[in-house]
Motif scaffolding. Structure first.
Motif, PDB file in Angstrom:
ATOM      1  N   VAL A   1       0.841  -1.275   0.125  1.00 41.79           N
ATOM      2  CA  VAL A   1       0.117   0.009   0.104  1.00 41.79           C
ATOM      3  C   VAL A   1       1.134   1.167  -0.069  1.00 41.79           C
ATOM      4  O   VAL A   1       1.914   1.169   0.486  1.00 41.79           O
ATOM      5  CB  VAL A   1      -0.980   0.033   1.191  1.00 41.79           C
ATOM      6  CG1 VAL A   1      -2.103  -1.056   0.882  1.00 41.79           C
ATOM      7  CG2 VAL A   1      -0.285  -0.061   2.373  1.00 41.79           C
ATOM      8  N   PHE A   2       0.403   2.164  -0.499  1.00 44.38           N
ATOM      9  CA  PHE A   2       1.128   3.539  -1.137  1.00 44.38           C
ATOM     10  C   PHE A   2       0.333   4.603  -0.709  1.00 44.38           C
ATOM     11  O   PHE A   2      -0.844   4.995  -1.568  1.00 44.38           O
ATOM     12  CB  PHE A   2       1.813   3.476  -2.317  1.00 44.38           C
ATOM     13  CG  PHE A   2       2.727   4.329  -2.656  1.00 44.38           C
ATOM     14  CD1 PHE A   2       4.162   4.271  -2.729  1.00 44.38           C
ATOM     15  CD2 PHE A   2       2.267   5.896  -3.042  1.00 44.38           C
ATOM     16  CE1 PHE A   2       5.207   5.148  -3.068  1.00 44.38           C
ATOM     17  CE2 PHE A   2       3.240   6.686  -3.486  1.00 44.38           C
ATOM     18  CZ  PHE A   2       4.363   6.548  -3.417  1.00 44.38           C
TER      19      PHE A   2
ATOM     20  N   VAL B   1       4.190   2.060   2.194  1.00 43.69           N
ATOM     21  CA  VAL B   1       4.736   3.512   2.223  1.00 43.69           C
ATOM     22  C   VAL B   1       3.733   4.517   2.873  1.00 43.69           C
ATOM     23  O   VAL B   1       2.730   4.550   2.085  1.00 43.69           O
ATOM     24  CB  VAL B   1       5.185   3.790   0.797  1.00 43.69           C
ATOM     25  CG1 VAL B   1       5.482   5.211   0.664  1.00 43.69           C
ATOM     26  CG2 VAL B   1       6.134   2.881   0.334  1.00 43.69           C
ATOM     27  N   ILE B   2       4.161   5.118   3.913  1.00 48.80           N
ATOM     28  CA  ILE B   2       3.212   6.171   4.504  1.00 48.80           C
ATOM     29  C   ILE B   2       3.969   7.516   4.969  1.00 48.80           C
ATOM     30  O   ILE B   2       5.050   7.321   5.440  1.00 48.80           O
ATOM     31  CB  ILE B   2       2.647   5.434   5.905  1.00 48.80           C
ATOM     32  CG1 ILE B   2       2.045   3.836   5.626  1.00 48.80           C
ATOM     33  CG2 ILE B   2       1.737   6.333   6.622  1.00 48.80           C
ATOM     34  CD1 ILE B   2       0.807   4.093   4.730  1.00 48.80           C
ATOM     35  N   ASP B   3       3.188   8.357   4.569  1.00 53.46           N
ATOM     36  CA  ASP B   3       3.646   9.630   4.995  1.00 53.46           C
ATOM     37  C   ASP B   3       2.416  10.154   5.978  1.00 53.46           C
ATOM     38  O   ASP B   3       1.312  10.304   5.439  1.00 53.46           O
ATOM     39  CB  ASP B   3       3.787  10.774   3.791  1.00 53.46           C
ATOM     40  CG  ASP B   3       4.281  12.095   4.509  1.00 53.46           C
ATOM     41  OD1 ASP B   3       4.328  12.552   5.451  1.00 53.46           O
ATOM     42  OD2 ASP B   3       4.877  12.873   3.569  1.00 53.46           O
ATOM     43  N   THR B   4       2.640  10.319   7.138  1.00 54.54           N
ATOM     44  CA  THR B   4       1.367  10.552   7.890  1.00 54.54           C
ATOM     45  C   THR B   4       1.143  12.131   7.937  1.00 54.54           C
ATOM     46  O   THR B   4      -0.087  12.388   8.352  1.00 54.54           O
ATOM     47  CB  THR B   4       1.877  10.361   9.590  1.00 54.54           C
ATOM     48  OG1 THR B   4       2.951  11.306   9.909  1.00 54.54           O
ATOM     49  CG2 THR B   4       2.539   9.127   9.802  1.00 54.54           C
ATOM     50  N   LYS B   5       1.979  12.901   7.679  1.00 57.10           N
ATOM     51  CA  LYS B   5       1.538  14.595   7.387  1.00 57.10           C
ATOM     52  C   LYS B   5       1.016  15.084   8.659  1.00 57.10           C
ATOM     53  O   LYS B   5       0.186  15.837   8.837  1.00 57.10           O
ATOM     54  CB  LYS B   5       0.150  14.674   6.318  1.00 57.10           C
ATOM     55  CG  LYS B   5       0.505  14.106   5.106  1.00 57.10           C
ATOM     56  CD  LYS B   5       1.341  15.085   4.464  1.00 57.10           C
ATOM     57  CE  LYS B   5       1.824  14.775   3.194  1.00 57.10           C
ATOM     58  NZ  LYS B   5       2.682  15.620   2.195  1.00 57.10           N
ATOM     59  N   GLY B   6       1.456  14.542   9.854  1.00 59.33           N
ATOM     60  CA  GLY B   6       1.281  14.901  11.145  1.00 59.33           C
ATOM     61  C   GLY B   6      -0.137  14.493  11.596  1.00 59.33           C
ATOM     62  O   GLY B   6      -0.901  14.953  12.607  1.00 59.33           O
ATOM     63  N   PHE B   7      -0.791  13.545  10.846  1.00 65.08           N
ATOM     64  CA  PHE B   7      -2.225  13.522  11.411  1.00 65.08           C
ATOM     65  C   PHE B   7      -2.579  12.708  12.502  1.00 65.08           C
ATOM     66  O   PHE B   7      -1.568  11.844  13.206  1.00 65.08           O
ATOM     67  CB  PHE B   7      -2.866  12.573  10.474  1.00 65.08           C
ATOM     68  CG  PHE B   7      -4.254  12.173  10.614  1.00 65.08           C
ATOM     69  CD1 PHE B   7      -5.440  12.906  10.087  1.00 65.08           C
ATOM     70  CD2 PHE B   7      -4.567  10.772  11.212  1.00 65.08           C
ATOM     71  CE1 PHE B   7      -6.427  12.507  10.267  1.00 65.08           C
ATOM     72  CE2 PHE B   7      -5.859  10.510  11.481  1.00 65.08           C
ATOM     73  CZ  PHE B   7      -6.899  11.328  10.972  1.00 65.08           C
ATOM     74  N   ARG B   8      -3.357  13.233  13.447  1.00 65.46           N
ATOM     75  CA  ARG B   8      -3.983  12.646  14.724  1.00 65.46           C
ATOM     76  C   ARG B   8      -5.523  12.619  14.787  1.00 65.46           C
ATOM     77  O   ARG B   8      -6.111  13.247  14.279  1.00 65.46           O
ATOM     78  CB  ARG B   8      -3.333  13.542  15.982  1.00 65.46           C
ATOM     79  CG  ARG B   8      -1.923  13.495  16.051  1.00 65.46           C
ATOM     80  CD  ARG B   8      -1.430  12.408  16.487  1.00 65.46           C
ATOM     81  NE  ARG B   8      -0.079  12.597  16.902  1.00 65.46           N
ATOM     82  CZ  ARG B   8       1.116  12.519  16.190  1.00 65.46           C
ATOM     83  NH1 ARG B   8       0.617  12.497  14.765  1.00 65.46           N
ATOM     84  NH2 ARG B   8       2.090  12.655  16.271  1.00 65.46           N
ATOM     85  N   PHE B   9      -6.114  11.322  15.021  1.00 68.25           N
ATOM     86  CA  PHE B   9      -7.288  11.311  15.362  1.00 68.25           C
ATOM     87  C   PHE B   9      -7.926  12.296  16.353  1.00 68.25           C
ATOM     88  O   PHE B   9      -9.005  12.828  16.401  1.00 68.25           O
ATOM     89  CB  PHE B   9      -7.849   9.908  15.690  1.00 68.25           C
ATOM     90  CG  PHE B   9      -7.579   8.836  14.408  1.00 68.25           C
ATOM     91  CD1 PHE B   9      -8.606   9.065  13.295  1.00 68.25           C
ATOM     92  CD2 PHE B   9      -6.786   8.009  14.579  1.00 68.25           C
ATOM     93  CE1 PHE B   9      -8.283   8.072  12.257  1.00 68.25           C
ATOM     94  CE2 PHE B   9      -6.586   6.986  13.360  1.00 68.25           C
ATOM     95  CZ  PHE B   9      -7.332   7.148  12.431  1.00 68.25           C
TER      96      PHE B   9
ATOM     97  N   PRO C   1       7.614  -4.622   6.140  1.00 63.39           N
ATOM     98  CA  PRO C   1       8.268  -3.648   5.765  1.00 63.39           C
ATOM     99  C   PRO C   1       7.570  -2.261   5.833  1.00 63.39           C
ATOM    100  O   PRO C   1       6.417  -2.404   5.332  1.00 63.39           O
ATOM    101  CB  PRO C   1       8.665  -4.210   4.219  1.00 63.39           C
ATOM    102  CG  PRO C   1       8.854  -5.444   4.395  1.00 63.39           C
ATOM    103  CD  PRO C   1       7.696  -5.894   5.317  1.00 63.39           C
ATOM    104  N   LEU C   2       8.252  -1.212   6.412  1.00 64.11           N
ATOM    105  CA  LEU C   2       7.351   0.084   6.185  1.00 64.11           C
ATOM    106  C   LEU C   2       8.531   1.231   5.941  1.00 64.11           C
ATOM    107  O   LEU C   2       9.488   1.396   6.857  1.00 64.11           O
ATOM    108  CB  LEU C   2       6.768   0.295   7.814  1.00 64.11           C
ATOM    109  CG  LEU C   2       6.059   1.612   8.173  1.00 64.11           C
ATOM    110  CD1 LEU C   2       4.912   1.610   7.134  1.00 64.11           C
ATOM    111  CD2 LEU C   2       6.075   1.637   9.634  1.00 64.11           C
TER     112      LEU C   2
END
Length: 476
Positions: free
Chosen positions: A364-365, A389-397, A429-430
């Motif tokens: 997943v990308f 492959v993850i970019d969180t963009k600083g996200f918080r629920f 893998p992450l």
């Protein structure tokens, strides 16, 4: 209490009290008889905030809650309200269940729709009769004449026994207390000196299954191709991923080399939907070309409330709520999956369809703002997804303050927020781009599983495509 016979406890209540009765009885094994009055039905399920909670009735309802008490003695009553059709819609199904369990005599209905919403003498008489039999009281169940007492006589509150405070401020304090109590039980499990990874995953897996309502459903999901064309050695298929059991569909594009496919798919989860696969000129993007040149298949899809699935005139970042004068989450999300959950289901459906090929590997990308959706799907799918492959963009629920936000998720912050979801991807893998403080818990988990080499914490300029190519080479 010393004067209580624990084997003879009965519970009754009407309307909202009926809700409390049936839910208590569904959860607690101690009551031996119940009488939820003028509440159980297939129609309206509860009008007050105290009768509704997010996730409570998704895919179920009050008749099934009442059924959980079977085969113990249970009585119900109706009135000229939402329960008026119970005798033909709901009660026959309960009778069938009780017959199946060998106790048809233990379910009763006091059906008096000539009266309005009530717990009147007729209904009370039915309750007395049921409890008299179930508790073996051998009592005279006829009500004696009585004088109605005044509110002052009935109240337990006086100068020595003050009425507890209520209102919005108290509710906020109560919720803060409940959250703190929950965290006081969870956080010690993450303490480094006492860290038990197995126990933590055992706790979180069923929690996430409850929050999202399912995992991967391979039996009911299929790819329905609608258009197929070949361009420069690539197959471009347009169609939908369809879950026949859930009546769900996600429009998608699948790009795949016609020759020398390496056995891997990359699912692109993007704020742009399936259009992420193309550049501004409508041609396949450079990233897609890099992946397909290396032998990958690439999938782009329109998630719920996105692309083709965004209703005309709707705001892409704000979703619908059930019409109600009170802005309480339970009125919508007690009965309906949130948009965030439905998006995760879409990704799970894609994973299910692609995994029909037992030799396929799936990554997943998500790097442009929907990393949280991809992470949740990755956690629920488990080993069916190879890498992420993850970019969180600083996200918080926990940072979401609007029920209409597309990322609103009931329970999302409770178990460590997005940090814990990311950590649950271990040891797979992450590739992760996260803010400096975000990665500590993830590193903690990967280290505990002796899989630190599987975690790549991206620095400025790191290319996730190259990392995917490297992972695919290592897996060969």
């Amino acid at each position: 209490l010393s004067d209580v016979d624990r084997s003879r406890i009965a519970v009754t209540g009407a309307s909202g009290g009926g809700t409390q009765t049936m839910i208590l009885a569904a959860l607690d094994s101690r009551p031996c008889a119940i009488f939820p009055a003028v509440m159980v039905s297939t129609a309206m399920q509860g009008g007050c905030t105290c009768e509704n909670a997010s996730l409570l009735r998704i895919g179920t309802g009050n008749v099934e809650f009442a059924a959980l008490f079977a085969p113990k003695p249970q009585g119900l009553s109706t009135a000229n309200d939402w329960t008026k059709d119970m005798s033909r819609d709901g009660f026959p199904q309960l009778q069938s269940l009780y017959r199946l369990l060998g106790k048809p005599e233990n379910i009763r209905l006091c059906d008096h729709t000539e009266f309005g919403h009530n717990y009147n003498a007729v209904s009370r008489a039915a309750m007395y009769e049921l409890f008299n039999d179930a508790l073996q009281l051998n009592a005279d169940t006829h009500e004696r004449p009585f004088t109605r007492q005044t509110p002052e006589q009935l109240s337990v509150w006086d100068d020595q026994h003050r009425k507890p405070v209520g209102g919005d401020d108290f509710e906020r304090q109560l919720l803060e207390f409940l959250a703190a109590d929950s965290q006081s039980q969870l956080l010690p499990l993450l303490a480094r000196e006492k860290f038990d990874l197995t126990r933590w995953k055992e706790l979180l897996r069923p929690a996430y299954r409850t929050i999202f309502g399912r995992t991967v459903e391979t039996e009911s999901v299929r790819w329905q191709s609608q258009k197929n064309e070949s361009i420069d050695g690539l197959s471009l298929e347009q169609g939908t991923f369809e879950n026949s059991r859930r009546v769900e569909h996600a429009p998608a594009v699948v790009v795949k080399p016609t020759q020398k496919w390496n056995g891997r798919y990359v699912i692109c989860v993007s704020v742009k939907g399936k259009s992420i696969l193309r550049d501004e000129q409508g041609k396949l993007s450079s990233d897609v070309k890099l992946l397909t040149n290396a032998g990958f298949g690439v999938v782009g899809l329109d998630l719920f409330w996105q692309g083709e699935r965004l209703p005309q005139g709707a705001e892409p970042d704000r979703v619908r709520l059930v019409e109600n004068g009170r802005e309480a989450a339970g009125y919508t999300f007690g009965y309906n999956d949130s948009t965030f959950v439905r998006r995760v289901h879409d990704v799970l459906n894609v994973i299910a369809a692609l995994s029909a090929d037992p030799n396929a590997k799936i990554d997943v990308f998500a790097v442009d703002g929907l990393g949280q959706v991809a992470v949740a799907a990755r956690v629920l799918a488990g080993p069916m997804v190879s890498g992420a492959v993850i970019d969180t963009k600083g996200f918080r629920f926990a940072a979401i303050m609007d029920l209409r936000d597309v990322n609103f998720l009931p329970g999302g912050a409770k178990y460590g927020d997005l940090h814990s979801m990311l950590a649950m991807t271990s040891p797979a893998p992450l590739w992760l781009r996260a803010e400096p403080g975000e990665s500590m818990q993830i590193q903690h988990f990967y280290s505990a599983e002796k899989a630190s080499e599987q975690l790549h914490l991206a620095k400025e300029g790191d290319d996730p495509i190259n990392w995917l190519l490297d992972v695919s080479h290592r897996d060969r």
